[in-house]
Design a protein around this motif. Structure first.
Motif, PDB file in Angstrom:
ATOM      1  N   SER A  40       7.094  -3.666   3.887  1.00 50.82           N
ATOM      2  CA  SER A  40       5.860  -3.416   4.182  1.00 50.82           C
ATOM      3  C   SER A  40       5.119  -2.568   3.393  1.00 50.82           C
ATOM      4  O   SER A  40       5.592  -1.970   2.177  1.00 50.82           O
ATOM      5  CB  SER A  40       5.884  -2.526   5.485  1.00 50.82           C
ATOM      6  OG  SER A  40       6.625  -1.140   5.183  1.00 50.82           O
ATOM      7  N   GLY A  42       3.825   0.369   3.578  1.00 49.81           N
ATOM      8  CA  GLY A  42       4.005   1.802   3.626  1.00 49.81           C
ATOM      9  C   GLY A  42       5.536   1.984   3.077  1.00 49.81           C
ATOM     10  O   GLY A  42       5.486   2.896   2.346  1.00 49.81           O
ATOM     11  N   THR A  43       6.346   0.964   3.217  1.00 49.11           N
ATOM     12  CA  THR A  43       7.707   1.167   2.366  1.00 49.11           C
ATOM     13  C   THR A  43       7.458   1.003   0.883  1.00 49.11           C
ATOM     14  O   THR A  43       8.206   1.870   0.237  1.00 49.11           O
ATOM     15  CB  THR A  43       8.502  -0.029   2.987  1.00 49.11           C
ATOM     16  OG1 THR A  43       8.899   0.199   4.481  1.00 49.11           O
ATOM     17  CG2 THR A  43       9.975   0.263   2.289  1.00 49.11           C
ATOM     18  N   SER A  45       4.851   1.817  -0.680  1.00 49.45           N
ATOM     19  CA  SER A  45       4.399   3.203  -1.135  1.00 49.45           C
ATOM     20  C   SER A  45       5.231   4.198  -1.318  1.00 49.45           C
ATOM     21  O   SER A  45       5.204   5.036  -2.347  1.00 49.45           O
ATOM     22  CB  SER A  45       3.217   3.681  -0.279  1.00 49.45           C
ATOM     23  OG  SER A  45       2.451   4.857  -0.494  1.00 49.45           O
ATOM     24  N   ASN A  46       6.037   4.265  -0.324  1.00 48.86           N
ATOM     25  CA  ASN A  46       7.203   5.052  -0.645  1.00 48.86           C
ATOM     26  C   ASN A  46       8.144   4.960  -1.660  1.00 48.86           C
ATOM     27  O   ASN A  46       8.693   5.998  -2.309  1.00 48.86           O
ATOM     28  CB  ASN A  46       8.225   5.332   0.830  1.00 48.86           C
ATOM     29  CG  ASN A  46       7.463   5.701   2.175  1.00 48.86           C
ATOM     30  OD1 ASN A  46       6.634   6.411   1.890  1.00 48.86           O
ATOM     31  ND2 ASN A  46       7.890   5.143   3.368  1.00 48.86           N
TER      32      ASN A  46
END
Length: 307
Positions: A40, A42-43, A45-46
């Motif tokens: 994803s 978000g993942t 980005s992390n």
């Protein structure tokens, strides 16, 4: 963001994060890299945040203004390319020492290859997979300009492409010649014309390939360029609009002609042949890549047609 003193001890996690970073750079953004990575946004980005914290520098700008590398990020991206290629080459060398083919092979090719049944890329890949089942094969489609650049900077081990001038550091082997015909789409003024001349053709808007704007492709310079692209599928769309003439590989356009969506124009006068080559760097040491090269030559070399 940089700490005053810093010592880096590499770990498998760092390699994984660098591969995520390289995919983001290659796809020019987090969202665009999701499918390639299976993660994803978000993942992703992390992972990038973690990598920035590890290195103590900001690698990229992201937000409403879009994605871009920082100067530090560009330097780390280049170093990561070299590092990951070295890791792949190391894995291949270990496999060779063990008497097996392993590691990764990066193959680049132009598009519209799947309809060329004489020069069978899928048959070559099937043969290679049977003799080198442990090798990770990475296949990408790009324009001839991008393919050559990726070969020269080491991102591709092998490329299949039309080549005008071979770089001194590259070895190119002839594979096949591809018949190129001139087409118009249904709705074009010439689609239902009974008689067409070359002089008429040059007066209509033409959609050409970006890599044929200069060099030896003088035939293209005689037309009225109004659109351009690097890919055959995009060129087919332009021709099917009924607003442009354009050249396509005969094997690729055949289905459009049979379905009444395109018409061949002056096949005797306007047809020409493009030569395709398999190229690799002279210093290529990837044994698996050389095995793939032999499979490609065996499956894709066809008799020279009469021009």
């Amino acid at each position: 963001m940089r700490p005053k003193s810093w010592q880096f001890n590499f770990s498998p996690t760092d390699l994984r994060l660098l591969r995520v970073f390289q995919a983001v750079v290659r796809h020019e953004g987090f969202a665009a890299a999701q499918d390639a990575l299976g993660l994803s946004a978000g993942t992703i980005s992390n992972h990038i945040n973690h990598l920035e914290a590890r290195f103590g520098v900001r690698l990229c700008e992201r937000g409403r203004k879009g994605f871009s590398l920082t100067p530090d990020g560009a330097r780390i991206h280049e170093a990561a390319e070299n590092l990951l290629r070295s890791v792949e080459h190391f894995a291949g060398t270990v496999g060779s020492v063990r008497g097996e083919l392993s590691g990764t092979v990066h193959l680049g090719t132009v598009d519209a290859m799947h309809t060329n049944v004489e020069a069978s890329l899928d048959r070559a890949i099937a043969q290679f997979s049977s003799v080198a089942p442990k090798v990770m094969l990475h296949v990408e489609i790009a324009s001839p300009q991008d393919l050559m650049q990726r070969l020269l900077d080491g991102r591709h081990s092998l490329i299949i492409t039309p080549i005008e001038a071979v770089h001194p550091s590259v070895i190119a082997r002839a594979l096949f010649r591809e018949e190129q015909r001139l087409y118009c789409g249904r709705g074009h003024p010439l689609f239902d014309a009974d008689h067409v001349t070359m002089e008429q053709l040059r007066s209509y808007p033409y959609a050409g390939r970006t890599y044929m704007q200069s060099g030896s492709h003088l035939r293209d310079q005689a037309f009225d360029w109004r659109a351009m692209t690097s890919h055959m599928e995009a060129l087919a769309i332009l021709i099917k609009s009924g607003r442009f003439l354009g050249y396509l590989p005969e094997h690729f356009a055949r289905a459009f002609v049979q379905q009444g969506e395109m018409k061949t124009l002056l096949p005797e006068e306007a047809t020409h042949f493009d030569s395709f080559f398999l190229a690799h760097r002279r210093d290529e040491r990837n044994r698996a890549a050389m095995v793939l090269a032999e499979c490609l030559v065996g499956a894709m070399t066809v008799a020279e047609p009469k021009a």
